[in-house]
Design an enzyme around this catalytic site. Sequence first.
Site, short mmCIF file in Angstrom:
data_model
loop_
_atom_site.label_atom_id
_atom_site.label_comp_id
_atom_site.label_asym_id
_atom_site.label_seq_id
_atom_site.Cartn_x
_atom_site.Cartn_y
_atom_site.Cartn_z
N TYR A 76 0.83 -1.21 0.00
CA TYR A 76 0.00 0.00 0.00
C TYR A 76 0.87 1.26 0.00
O TYR A 76 0.66 2.18 -0.80
CB TYR A 76 -0.92 -0.01 1.22
CG TYR A 76 -1.84 1.18 1.33
CD1 TYR A 76 -3.04 1.22 0.63
CD2 TYR A 76 -1.52 2.28 2.13
CE1 TYR A 76 -3.89 2.30 0.72
CE2 TYR A 76 -2.36 3.37 2.23
CZ TYR A 76 -3.54 3.38 1.53
OH TYR A 76 -4.37 4.46 1.62
N LYS A 135 1.12 4.21 -2.93
CA LYS A 135 0.83 5.61 -2.63
C LYS A 135 2.06 6.49 -2.85
O LYS A 135 1.93 7.66 -3.26
CB LYS A 135 0.33 5.74 -1.20
CG LYS A 135 -1.08 5.17 -0.98
CD LYS A 135 -2.11 5.89 -1.83
CE LYS A 135 -3.53 5.56 -1.42
NZ LYS A 135 -4.54 6.25 -2.26
#
Length: 250
Positions: A156, A160
């Site tokens: 994740y 990002k």
Amino acid sequence: MKSLEGRVALVTGAGSGIGRSDALVLAERGAVLIVNDFDPTAADETVAQIVGAGGRAVPCVGDVGDAGAITEAIDAVRQQVGEIDILVNNAGISGRQQAFDAISDADLTRMFQVHVMGSWYCTRAVLPGMKARRRGKIINTSSILGMSGRKRSSHYAGAKAALIGLTKAWAKEFAEWNIQVNAVAPGRVRTPILGAFAHSEVYRRDLQANVPLQRRGEPEEVAWLVAFLASDEADYITGQVISPNGGEVI
């Protein structure tokens, strides 16, 4: 205040959470909304809220990670409302926290497919119109984890962080067409994604220990920032990463 009157805005992942708040606030400021979500019911609910408040919105159902499907969906809805002036690349998935060696190739691929490739596909779809009109705003939704990282979340955090890199590169590349590209990187925001854990004593203690403002943010507090970056008032701001995080990362 109708600072976005006459503009058309596409918000991806606008069926819930921060994306829904982005859509509602942009509509409140006068923009016509294209509400994207992979869930048609969620998209319709956001559209209904906008229309019920006196705004104009249309659904755009499709998975941003599917290049053909999302491009076709955007092209179809653009025929109804016109060229897109504002793109908010917000669609994302959280994934569960896992150690590096427990993250499967499929989990990693899906994380980057939605966050990174999804933003790429949507930007590619709207860019020709922005270039032709020499005007546009692209706002990517990154995360505090893209700035600071976190163990057991490398897939994740990596996706990002990649969005931050795209933001900076696109800002430089698209500037000659007067297109501004920025990123918002929210910290802890009150959305359904955390579920019951957000009400636990463990979470409360962690919040108090690490967030100077001692609270989570509200989705509207992110949306107000997005609306500012989408407005003419932010025309000299590009390539920036702004993180509403209560002081957790400075």
